[in-house]
Design a protein around this motif. Structure first.
Motif, PDB file in Angstrom:
ATOM      1  N   VAL A  88      40.757  36.375  35.604  1.00 31.25           N
ATOM      2  CA  VAL A  88      40.380  35.581  36.780  1.00 31.25           C
ATOM      3  C   VAL A  88      38.986  36.042  37.229  1.00 31.25           C
ATOM      4  CG1 VAL A  88      41.004  34.900  39.122  1.00 31.25           C
ATOM      5  CG2 VAL A  88      42.798  35.374  37.438  1.00 31.25           C
ATOM      6  N   SER A  89      37.984  35.333  36.774  1.00 31.52           N
ATOM      7  CA  SER A  89      36.608  35.769  37.012  1.00 31.52           C
ATOM      8  C   SER A  89      36.193  35.740  38.484  1.00 31.52           C
ATOM      9  CB  SER A  89      35.634  34.928  36.185  1.00 31.52           C
ATOM     10  OG  SER A  89      35.751  33.572  36.533  1.00 31.52           O
ATOM     11  N   SER A  90      36.883  34.950  39.317  1.00 32.24           N
ATOM     12  CA  SER A  90      36.509  34.880  40.730  1.00 32.24           C
ATOM     13  C   SER A  90      37.082  36.021  41.563  1.00 32.24           C
ATOM     14  CB  SER A  90      36.954  33.546  41.335  1.00 32.24           C
ATOM     15  OG  SER A  90      38.362  33.437  41.294  1.00 32.24           O
ATOM     16  N   CYS A  91      37.974  36.838  40.974  1.00 27.44           N
ATOM     17  CA  CYS A  91      38.553  37.962  41.721  1.00 27.44           C
ATOM     18  C   CYS A  91      37.600  39.149  41.702  1.00 27.44           C
ATOM     19  CB  CYS A  91      39.900  38.379  41.117  1.00 27.44           C
ATOM     20  SG  CYS A  91      40.697  39.697  42.071  1.00 27.44           S
ATOM     21  N   GLN A 110      33.712  42.188  31.964  1.00 27.33           N
ATOM     22  CA  GLN A 110      33.316  42.667  30.635  1.00 27.33           C
ATOM     23  C   GLN A 110      34.508  43.176  29.836  1.00 27.33           C
ATOM     24  OE1 GLN A 110      30.090  45.438  31.059  1.00 27.33           O
ATOM     25  NE2 GLN A 110      28.643  43.848  31.634  1.00 27.33           N
ATOM     26  N   THR A 111      35.450  43.822  30.509  1.00 33.94           N
ATOM     27  CA  THR A 111      36.614  44.375  29.811  1.00 33.94           C
ATOM     28  C   THR A 111      37.881  43.561  30.040  1.00 33.94           C
ATOM     29  OG1 THR A 111      37.204  45.815  31.672  1.00 33.94           O
ATOM     30  CG2 THR A 111      35.700  46.723  29.995  1.00 33.94           C
ATOM     31  N   ASP A 136      41.421  38.916  45.615  1.00 35.80           N
ATOM     32  CA  ASP A 136      40.432  38.824  46.692  1.00 35.80           C
ATOM     33  C   ASP A 136      39.178  38.203  46.094  1.00 35.80           C
ATOM     34  OD1 ASP A 136      39.190  39.048  49.135  1.00 35.80           O
ATOM     35  OD2 ASP A 136      39.163  41.229  49.154  1.00 35.80           O
ATOM     36  N   ASN A 137      38.705  37.131  46.683  1.00 35.53           N
ATOM     37  CA  ASN A 137      37.537  36.431  46.158  1.00 35.53           C
ATOM     38  C   ASN A 137      36.301  37.281  46.302  1.00 35.53           C
ATOM     39  OD1 ASN A 137      35.154  34.517  46.317  1.00 35.53           O
ATOM     40  ND2 ASN A 137      36.762  33.139  45.667  1.00 35.53           N
ATOM     41  N   GLU A 138      35.424  37.185  45.317  1.00 35.28           N
ATOM     42  CA  GLU A 138      34.160  37.923  45.372  1.00 35.28           C
ATOM     43  C   GLU A 138      33.458  37.574  46.625  1.00 35.28           C
ATOM     44  OE1 GLU A 138      32.086  38.720  41.420  1.00 35.28           O
ATOM     45  OE2 GLU A 138      32.834  36.689  41.241  1.00 35.28           O
TER      46      GLU A 138
END
Length: 53
Positions: A11-14, A20-21, A51-53
């Motif tokens: 989940v890239s938005s967390c 990367q990993t 938690d959103n960035e």
């Protein structure tokens, strides 16, 4: 959690996701049921530690 157990996450938005990993930076997460969903599939639960960035 067992010693050395890892939490994989895509989940890239967390903000806890290391993109990367593809690993969660938290030592543990909270998984909760989705109210009113009874599909017997993964969509019945969600990561409440998100938690959103």
């Amino acid at each position: 959690m067992e010693k050395d157990q890892k939490i994989n996450c895509t989940v890239s938005s967390c903000k806890y996701n290391n993109s990367q990993t593809q690993k969660c930076k938290l030592e543990s997460i909270i998984v909760t049921p989705v109210e009113g969903v009874d599909t017997q599939n993964p969509d019945e639960s969600m990561c409440s530690s998100y938690d959103n960035e």
